[in-house]
Write a protein that holds these residues in place. Structure first.
Motif, PDB file in Angstrom:
ATOM      1  N   ASP A  32       0.775  -1.106  -0.248  1.00 20.23           N
ATOM      2  CA  ASP A  32       0.052   0.121  -0.098  1.00 20.23           C
ATOM      3  C   ASP A  32       0.993   0.805   0.123  1.00 20.23           C
ATOM      4  O   ASP A  32       1.887   1.262   0.424  1.00 20.23           O
ATOM      5  N   THR A  43      -2.927   0.367  -4.422  1.00 23.20           N
ATOM      6  CA  THR A  43      -2.802  -0.820  -3.838  1.00 23.20           C
ATOM      7  C   THR A  43      -2.044  -1.363  -5.506  1.00 23.20           C
ATOM      8  O   THR A  43      -2.234  -1.896  -5.872  1.00 23.20           O
ATOM      9  N   LYS A  51      -3.604  -3.381  -7.756  1.00 22.00           N
ATOM     10  CA  LYS A  51      -5.035  -4.261  -7.395  1.00 22.00           C
ATOM     11  C   LYS A  51      -5.674  -2.656  -7.482  1.00 22.00           C
ATOM     12  O   LYS A  51      -6.813  -3.473  -7.221  1.00 22.00           O
ATOM     13  N   SER A  52      -5.462  -2.013  -6.889  1.00 20.04           N
ATOM     14  CA  SER A  52      -6.553  -0.718  -6.813  1.00 20.04           C
ATOM     15  C   SER A  52      -5.524   0.651  -6.678  1.00 20.04           C
ATOM     16  O   SER A  52      -5.202   0.617  -6.274  1.00 20.04           O
ATOM     17  N   ALA A  54      -7.277   4.284  -4.816  1.00 19.49           N
ATOM     18  CA  ALA A  54      -8.109   5.192  -4.586  1.00 19.49           C
ATOM     19  C   ALA A  54      -7.945   7.131  -4.430  1.00 19.49           C
ATOM     20  O   ALA A  54      -6.886   6.846  -4.482  1.00 19.49           O
TER      21      ALA A  54
END
Length: 109
Positions: A32, A43, A51-52, A54
Motif C-alpha cells: 500500500d 495497492t 490491484k486498486s 483510490a
C-alpha cells in the motif's frame, strides 16, 4: 564427480521450483502506498500488479494535478514492491545455490 554434478543439478531444479513458488506467493503480498496528503491511495502486489487506486474527489477537477499525483504515488509503490520482490527472490536463489567457491559475492546486497 558425476554424483556431485547430479546433486548440484537436483539442487538447482529444487531452487527453480522454490523461485516459482515464491513468485506465486508474491502475487498475494500487497503493498500500500499513498500520496503525502492521502488524496491518492494505491495497492499493488509485490509482483508489481496494480490491484486498486483510490482518488479523492477533489483531484478530479485538475487533470494535470491528478496525473502528477498518480505518477509520484505509483512510482513510490512500484519501488517498494520491487524491493520486496528482489529481496525475496534473492534469498531463495542464494539459499538454493550449490556451494561453489567464489560465488558468495554474487548474491550480496
Amino acid at each position: 564427480m558425476f554424483g556431485d554434478l547430479m546433486g548440484m543439478m537436483g539442487k538447482l531444479k529444487e531452487t527453480q521450483q522454490k523461485v516459482a513458488a515464491t513468485k506465486k506467493r508474491l502475487d498475494t503480498v500487497l503493498v500500500d502506498e499513498q500520496s503525502n496528503d492521502g488524496l491518492v491511495k494505491i495497492t499493488l502486489t509485490a509482483n508489481r500488479t496494480v490491484k486498486s487506486i483510490a482518488i479523492d474527489d477533489s483531484l478530479l477537477e485538475d487533470k494535470e494535478q491528478l496525473e502528477d499525483y498518480l505518477i509520484v504515488t505509483l512510482n513510490k509503490a512500484i519501488e517498494k514492491a520491487a524491493a520486496i520482490n528482489e529481496a525475496e527472490l534473492a534469498a531463495v536463489a542464494k539459499e538454493g545455490m550449490p556451494n561453489i567457491p567464489g560465488m558468495d559475492g554474487l548474491f550480496q546486497q
